[in-house]
Each structure stands twice: as C-alpha cells, then as structure tokens.
Write a protein that holds these residues in place. Structure first.
Motif, PDB file in Angstrom:
ATOM      1  N   MET A   1       0.843  -1.282  -0.029  1.00  0.00           N
ATOM      2  CA  MET A   1      -0.088  -0.068   0.068  1.00  0.00           C
ATOM      3  C   MET A   1       0.914   1.322   0.094  1.00  0.00           C
ATOM      4  N   ALA A   2       1.757   1.175   0.882  1.00  0.00           N
ATOM      5  CA  ALA A   2       2.850   2.291   0.875  1.00  0.00           C
ATOM      6  C   ALA A   2       3.565   2.467  -0.432  1.00  0.00           C
ATOM      7  N   ALA A   3       3.994   1.516  -1.080  1.00  0.00           N
ATOM      8  CA  ALA A   3       4.545   1.514  -2.397  1.00  0.00           C
ATOM      9  C   ALA A   3       3.655   2.260  -3.423  1.00  0.00           C
ATOM     10  N   SER A   4       2.266   1.912  -3.155  1.00  0.00           N
ATOM     11  CA  SER A   4       1.360   2.331  -4.338  1.00  0.00           C
ATOM     12  C   SER A   4       1.019   3.854  -4.046  1.00  0.00           C
ATOM     13  N   ARG A   5       1.013   4.212  -2.560  1.00  0.00           N
ATOM     14  CA  ARG A   5       0.668   5.474  -2.395  1.00  0.00           C
ATOM     15  C   ARG A   5       2.106   6.454  -2.935  1.00  0.00           C
ATOM     16  N   ARG A   6       3.131   5.989  -2.728  1.00  0.00           N
ATOM     17  CA  ARG A   6       4.187   6.683  -3.211  1.00  0.00           C
ATOM     18  C   ARG A   6       4.218   6.824  -4.641  1.00  0.00           C
ATOM     19  N   THR A   7       3.834   5.722  -5.382  1.00  0.00           N
ATOM     20  CA  THR A   7       4.102   5.688  -6.951  1.00  0.00           C
ATOM     21  C   THR A   7       3.001   6.906  -7.153  1.00  0.00           C
ATOM     22  N   LEU A   8       1.945   6.770  -6.724  1.00  0.00           N
ATOM     23  CA  LEU A   8       0.662   7.938  -6.838  1.00  0.00           C
ATOM     24  C   LEU A   8       1.206   9.326  -6.694  1.00  0.00           C
ATOM     25  N   VAL A   9       1.945   9.564  -5.719  1.00  0.00           N
ATOM     26  CA  VAL A   9       2.793  10.860  -5.555  1.00  0.00           C
ATOM     27  C   VAL A   9       3.512  11.389  -6.355  1.00  0.00           C
ATOM     28  N   ILE A  10       4.316  10.397  -6.796  1.00  0.00           N
ATOM     29  CA  ILE A  10       5.250  10.644  -7.843  1.00  0.00           C
ATOM     30  C   ILE A  10       4.541  10.916  -9.348  1.00  0.00           C
ATOM     31  N   LEU A  11       3.568  10.216  -9.472  1.00  0.00           N
ATOM     32  CA  LEU A  11       2.832  10.253 -10.789  1.00  0.00           C
ATOM     33  C   LEU A  11       2.118  11.590 -10.695  1.00  0.00           C
ATOM     34  N   TYR A  12       1.578  11.943  -9.439  1.00  0.00           N
ATOM     35  CA  TYR A  12       0.786  13.378  -9.445  1.00  0.00           C
ATOM     36  C   TYR A  12       1.693  14.471  -9.675  1.00  0.00           C
ATOM     37  N   ALA A  13       2.972  14.332  -9.046  1.00  0.00           N
ATOM     38  CA  ALA A  13       3.944  15.360  -9.211  1.00  0.00           C
ATOM     39  C   ALA A  13       4.526  15.727 -10.878  1.00  0.00           C
ATOM     40  N   LEU A  14       4.648  14.289 -11.673  1.00  0.00           N
ATOM     41  CA  LEU A  14       4.952  14.071 -13.004  1.00  0.00           C
ATOM     42  C   LEU A  14       3.662  14.877 -13.979  1.00  0.00           C
ATOM     43  N   GLY A 146       1.850  16.005 -28.582  1.00  0.00           N
ATOM     44  CA  GLY A 146       0.819  14.751 -28.438  1.00  0.00           C
ATOM     45  C   GLY A 146       1.351  13.751 -27.623  1.00  0.00           C
ATOM     46  N   VAL A 147       2.610  13.567 -27.322  1.00  0.00           N
ATOM     47  CA  VAL A 147       3.103  12.384 -26.485  1.00  0.00           C
ATOM     48  C   VAL A 147       2.966  13.313 -24.910  1.00  0.00           C
ATOM     49  N   ALA A 148       3.099  14.472 -24.808  1.00  0.00           N
ATOM     50  CA  ALA A 148       2.776  15.000 -23.486  1.00  0.00           C
ATOM     51  C   ALA A 148       1.309  14.969 -23.138  1.00  0.00           C
ATOM     52  N   MET A 149       0.400  15.075 -24.203  1.00  0.00           N
ATOM     53  CA  MET A 149      -0.885  15.041 -23.826  1.00  0.00           C
ATOM     54  C   MET A 149      -1.475  13.656 -23.571  1.00  0.00           C
ATOM     55  N   PHE A 150      -0.786  12.742 -24.212  1.00  0.00           N
ATOM     56  CA  PHE A 150      -0.977  11.262 -24.031  1.00  0.00           C
ATOM     57  C   PHE A 150      -0.876  10.755 -22.689  1.00  0.00           C
ATOM     58  N   PHE A 151       0.323  11.377 -22.246  1.00  0.00           N
ATOM     59  CA  PHE A 151       0.948  10.936 -20.891  1.00  0.00           C
ATOM     60  C   PHE A 151      -0.170  11.785 -19.711  1.00  0.00           C
ATOM     61  N   LEU A 152      -0.470  13.002 -20.011  1.00  0.00           N
ATOM     62  CA  LEU A 152      -1.273  13.792 -19.003  1.00  0.00           C
ATOM     63  C   LEU A 152      -2.713  13.036 -18.992  1.00  0.00           C
ATOM     64  N   ILE A 153      -3.245  12.451 -19.966  1.00  0.00           N
ATOM     65  CA  ILE A 153      -4.512  12.069 -19.942  1.00  0.00           C
ATOM     66  C   ILE A 153      -4.598  10.660 -19.361  1.00  0.00           C
ATOM     67  N   VAL A 154      -3.388   9.846 -19.354  1.00  0.00           N
ATOM     68  CA  VAL A 154      -3.503   8.429 -18.910  1.00  0.00           C
ATOM     69  C   VAL A 154      -2.782   8.670 -17.286  1.00  0.00           C
ATOM     70  N   SER A 155      -2.069   9.649 -17.212  1.00  0.00           N
ATOM     71  CA  SER A 155      -1.490   9.832 -15.682  1.00  0.00           C
ATOM     72  C   SER A 155      -2.840  10.443 -14.855  1.00  0.00           C
ATOM     73  N   GLY A 156      -3.651  11.358 -15.672  1.00  0.00           N
ATOM     74  CA  GLY A 156      -4.488  11.891 -14.716  1.00  0.00           C
ATOM     75  C   GLY A 156      -5.904  10.784 -14.434  1.00  0.00           C
ATOM     76  N   PHE A 157      -5.858   9.860 -15.398  1.00  0.00           N
ATOM     77  CA  PHE A 157      -6.890   8.891 -15.093  1.00  0.00           C
ATOM     78  C   PHE A 157      -6.383   7.988 -14.167  1.00  0.00           C
ATOM     79  N   VAL A 158      -5.232   7.746 -14.024  1.00  0.00           N
ATOM     80  CA  VAL A 158      -4.579   6.625 -13.102  1.00  0.00           C
ATOM     81  C   VAL A 158      -4.796   7.432 -11.670  1.00  0.00           C
ATOM     82  N   ILE A 159      -4.615   8.679 -11.595  1.00  0.00           N
ATOM     83  CA  ILE A 159      -4.585   9.471 -10.411  1.00  0.00           C
ATOM     84  C   ILE A 159      -5.690   9.480  -9.914  1.00  0.00           C
ATOM     85  N   HIS A 160      -6.934   9.832 -10.433  1.00  0.00           N
ATOM     86  CA  HIS A 160      -8.220   9.721 -10.172  1.00  0.00           C
ATOM     87  C   HIS A 160      -9.045   8.802 -10.467  1.00  0.00           C
ATOM     88  N   ARG A 161      -8.617   7.420 -10.026  1.00  0.00           N
ATOM     89  CA  ARG A 161      -9.235   6.512 -10.421  1.00  0.00           C
ATOM     90  C   ARG A 161     -10.657   6.316  -9.902  1.00  0.00           C
TER      91      ARG A 161
END
Length: 373
Positions: A1-14, A146-161
């Motif tokens: 759980m801690a690792a998952s939380r840390r991953t989400l924090v990093i993904l949110y920052a990116l 376009g690559v940045a937009m794709f990353f933003l969409i995917v990361s945003g969806f993962v962050i706000h599951r």
C-alpha cells in the motif's frame, strides 16, 4: 500500500509539472486544432470572391488551368494545383512569380478555367499553421506535445481512479478550487477516448516521419543521393515542353485504378526531368494517402495503400482521424466541440495548480505565524 501511495505521489507530481510546462502550448495547439476542423469553410467564408463561384459536377481539366495561369502570370512557376471539392468551388493554384519570391494562392474557375486572381485571405490556413507547426517550428515539436498530452490523460486517469464513481458529481457548494477540480476531472473522463485518439494521432503525425528518416539513415539509406540528383547535367537546364498533365492523369488512373485525385504537385516544369505527382483517394478506402509520381513523363513511384499492407493503411488513417475530414458537417461540429475540451483542460489544470500553490503558501505562512505566537 505504501509503495502504491508513493507511486501515486510521484505520478501526481509528474502530471502537474508536465501540465505546467506544456500547458500554454497545449492550449494553443488544441484550440487551433478544434478551429482548423473548419479550415476549408473558414477560407471560403473569408473570401467573398470564391463564395460567388458556382459548384460544377465536372470541372475543367488541369491542362486548361495551367495554360490560363501561364498566360495570366507569364514566367511564373506553378507548384501545386488543388481540385475543387464539396466546399471550395474553384481550382486553387500555388504559384511563384518571377518578380515576387513569395508563394501566391490563386483561384481559377472550375466551370470555365478563367483565372479569378489571388485568394484574399488564408485565415483557415493560418490556424492550420499554428496547429501543425506552432507557426514557426518543425512538426515534431507538436508531435512531442501529443506525447505529453497522452501522458497527461493516462496519468490523470490513474491518479483519479475513483472519478468514474463520481462522474455525475460536482461539489458546487464547495470552494471554487474544489468545484474546478471536479469539473476538470469530469471533463477529462467524458472525452477520454476522443482525447486519447487526438493525442496518439497527433504524436504519430509529428514524430513518425522523424523516426522513419532516422531509421533510413541508420540502415544506410540516408547516405545515398537520389537518382534524380545524380542525373543533373547541362541538358536538364534546356527548356523543354512538359508532357500534358491531363495525359499523365489518364496514365495515373490506368496505373492506379480507382484513383480520385485531389491535388497535383509540380516540379521543374519545362525541363526534361519535370516531376508530376497526383495525390488523392482510391476506391475501397475512405482515407486519402494515395500517391503516384511521374518524372520526365515516365512512371517513377507510387504509394497505393491497397497494395502496401497494414502499416501503409494504418499511417493513412492518422490524418483523417486527427482532423475529422472523413465525414460531413455534423462530424466536424462534434470534433470542434469535443476538441475544445483538451484546451479547457490545459487551462483549468494550470489554474488549479496555481490555486493549490497559493493555498500551500498560505498554509505555510499560517504555520510559521503560529510558531511565533
């Protein structure tokens, strides 16, 4: 759980920093892209002289157009001809005059071949230049966006599951920041599939040619000079009557059955190595990346997506899917309306980041103030 939380924090920052770094450029590209869906309609609206011309079922042939242009603009070089279509009723020629190095856009009547004159406005093309090249840079820059937009969409969806459970919920009575955050997430999810398609096709159109050229160079194709370059000699500089474009068109439709041209590119007109390329659609396919070239009146090369396999057809799908020019006016309005949402997402995301930053600064100031009490 801690690792998952840390991953989400990093993904949110990116996600946040990628949005801040590219936010303004993404807004410009996405907004201009939603407008450029109506490029042809805008160009027609901005040119009253074109709106007054009649639409004809059978336009005059390219030879008459070229002959009339040669008489009207002596010494000029015609670089390309665009066929009339369902929106633009006239032939469109891009020429360079001997007394003017800048390229001119000229309209020619489709019913008589009479030269109308320069097109007064290219407002639609202006928006396209902004969208495709940011008006100054190579296309790969927009490809990276376009690559940045794709990353933003995917990361945003993962962050706000959990957003799928709250898709119809917006906390209107909360603070402006909370309400804005809910609308930002909902807007991203509602257009998720469309946004992913636009991001992927935009990245492909911008970056695929770069990778193709790089691969060709690394594999040894980049070092060889094209045969046409090696053929040049004094004989090529002597004027010579070019073969009839109309005759080459008939030959092209024989060599590529079902070809429906929409554009003709011309190079070195009047020389023995004059090049004529026909672009257009072919039967059985609804995208338009077919191409056939003749040099010196002889067949040189062609791209028939029906014969070139999956990747050729896949590549041909990218531009119509990205620009929405494969359907009617209803589809264009859908592209326009849904296409505005990425621009709004980039704007709202930036505003939310600024608001959160201010909130953190106020909280830190409050903590520091409390410590000094």
């Amino acid at each position: 759980m801690a690792a998952s939380r840390r991953t989400l924090v990093i993904l949110y920052a990116l996600h946040s920093w990628a949005g801040i770094v590219t936010g303004l450029l993404l807004f410009i590209v996405c907004f201009s892209g939603s407008v450029v869906v109506f490029k042809n309609e805008i160009d027609l609206w901005a040119n009253p002289s074109l709106r007054a011309l009649p639409h004809v079922a059978q336009p005059v042939g390219p030879d008459l157009v070229l002959n009339n242009l040669a008489e009207y603009y002596p010494g000029s070089k015609v670089e390309s001809l665009w066929y009339p279509d369902g929106i633009n009723p006239a032939w469109t020629a891009f020429i360079k005059r001997a007394d003017n190095p800048e390229r001119m856009k000229i309209a020619v009547r489709a019913d008589t071949g009479e030269v109308v004159g320069p097109v007064d406005s290219e407002l639609g093309q202006f928006f396209r230049m902004i969208h495709v090249f940011l008006f100054f840079g190579p296309r790969w820059i927009v490809g990276f966006l376009g690559v940045a937009m794709f990353f933003l969409i995917v990361s945003g969806f993962v962050i706000h599951r959990k957003i799928l459970k709250e898709l119809f919920t917006a906390r209107w009575r909360k603070s402006l920041r909370v309400t804005g955050s809910d609308l930002h997430k909902s807007l991203g999810v509602w257009g998720l599939v469309f946004h992913l398609m636009i991001a992927f096709t935009g990245a492909w159109l911008g970056l695929a040619p770069v990778f193709e050229r790089s691969y060709s160079y690394v594999s040894g194709g980049g070092g060889a000079r094209p045969a046409a370059m090696m053929m040049r000699n004094n004989a090529l500089d002597r004027p010579m009557q070019m073969a009839s474009v109309g005759a080459l068109l008939k030959q092209a439709q024989h060599d590529m059955p079902g070809l429906q041209p929409n554009r003709i590119a011309l190079r070195d007109v009047g020389k023995p190595n004059a090049s004529v390329t026909f672009f257009g659609q072919v039967d059985d396919l609804w995208f338009s990346n077919a191409r056939i070239t003749y040099q010196g009146g002889r067949f040189k090369e062609k791209n028939d997506p029906r014969q070139n396999g999956f990747w050729s057809q896949f590549n041909g799908l990218m531009e119509p899917l990205h620009f929405g020019d494969y359907g009617g006016i209803v589809l264009k309005w859908l592209y326009f309306l849904i296409g505005l949402s990425p621009a709004l997402l980039s704007l709202s995301g930036t505003l939310l980041w600024i608001e959160r930053r201010k909130l953190r600064q106020r909280n830190r100031a409050g903590v520091v103030g409390a410590q000094h009490v």
